[in-house]
Design a protein around this motif. Structure first.
Motif, short mmCIF file in Angstrom:
data_model
loop_
_atom_site.label_atom_id
_atom_site.label_comp_id
_atom_site.label_asym_id
_atom_site.label_seq_id
_atom_site.Cartn_x
_atom_site.Cartn_y
_atom_site.Cartn_z
N TRP A 25 4.65 38.81 -15.27
CA TRP A 25 4.03 39.84 -15.33
C TRP A 25 3.28 40.35 -16.96
O TRP A 25 3.90 39.93 -17.93
N LYS A 26 2.02 40.67 -16.80
CA LYS A 26 1.34 40.96 -18.22
C LYS A 26 0.92 42.58 -18.07
O LYS A 26 0.20 43.01 -17.23
N GLY A 52 -6.86 43.97 -5.67
CA GLY A 52 -5.72 43.88 -5.20
C GLY A 52 -4.66 43.21 -5.98
O GLY A 52 -3.90 42.95 -5.04
N GLU A 53 -4.48 43.16 -7.22
CA GLU A 53 -3.63 42.79 -7.99
C GLU A 53 -2.06 43.38 -7.62
O GLU A 53 -2.27 44.85 -7.44
N GLN A 54 -0.96 42.97 -7.81
CA GLN A 54 0.34 43.41 -7.66
C GLN A 54 0.28 44.46 -9.07
O GLN A 54 0.09 43.80 -10.31
N ILE A 55 0.77 45.52 -8.91
CA ILE A 55 0.86 46.48 -10.08
C ILE A 55 2.32 47.08 -10.13
O ILE A 55 2.88 47.39 -9.34
N ARG A 56 2.71 46.91 -11.54
CA ARG A 56 4.22 47.41 -11.63
C ARG A 56 4.07 48.52 -12.95
O ARG A 56 3.27 48.10 -13.87
N ARG A 152 0.49 41.09 -11.97
CA ARG A 152 1.18 39.77 -11.91
C ARG A 152 0.01 38.91 -12.14
O ARG A 152 -0.93 38.73 -11.84
N LYS A 153 0.82 37.91 -13.15
CA LYS A 153 -0.28 36.82 -13.58
C LYS A 153 -0.11 35.58 -12.46
O LYS A 153 0.49 35.50 -11.56
#
Length: 153
Positions: A25-26, A52-56, A152-153
């Protein structure tokens, strides 16, 4: 013996995978509670959402009277919105309500309470508490939250 060894290997592999997963995660953007940029560029976050990247997301709070009384939260964004090409909103899955007890160093679940959040890159995040049995809204409003946005990288 074989069963014990198998479980130990599975546990080790699982923990190793989890540790490696968390390192993927970046931080791409960080806004303060007023929506001002602390780190990164909002354009990079918007691009990540569009790709559409996963985001946290990450947010925290602490007592004004005692900064050592602090809680930090991480959650995966489940529904993302870009408003007017400039602001990102991230809705998380509702959670069972909880209350930290700093004296006993525990967190207790709140019976029949569900908490929802829509985090915002402009600092104006919406949160709501609902009684899951009756459906009654027990609290709802905009709060000022500093949010860290990870991809997510």
């Amino acid at each position: 013996m074989k069963k014990h060894l198998f479980l130990t290997v599975v546990l080790f592999v699982s923990l190793t995978t989890l540790a490696q997963d968390n390192s993927k995660w970046k931080l791409v953007y960080h806004n303060d509670k007023d929506g001002k940029t602390v780190d990164g560029k909002i354009e990079n976050l918007i691009e990540a959402v569009r790709l559409g990247e996963q985001i946290r997301i990450y947010w925290s709070s602490q007592r004004k009277s005692d900064a050592t009384k602090k809680v930090e939260h991480f959650a995966d964004a489940k529904f993302l919105t870009i408003l007017s090409d400039t602001i990102v909103f991230a809705q998380i899955d509702p959670i069972i309500g909880q209350t930290p007890n700093f004296d006993s160093q525990t967190i207790q679940l709140k019976e029949n309470l569900e908490w929802s959040l829509i985090a915002s890159s402009n600092g104006k995040s919406d949160n709501m508490m609902r009684n899951v049995v009756t459906g009654e809204i027990l609290g709802h409003g905009i709060g000022a939250f500093a949010i860290k946005w990870y991809i997510r990288k």
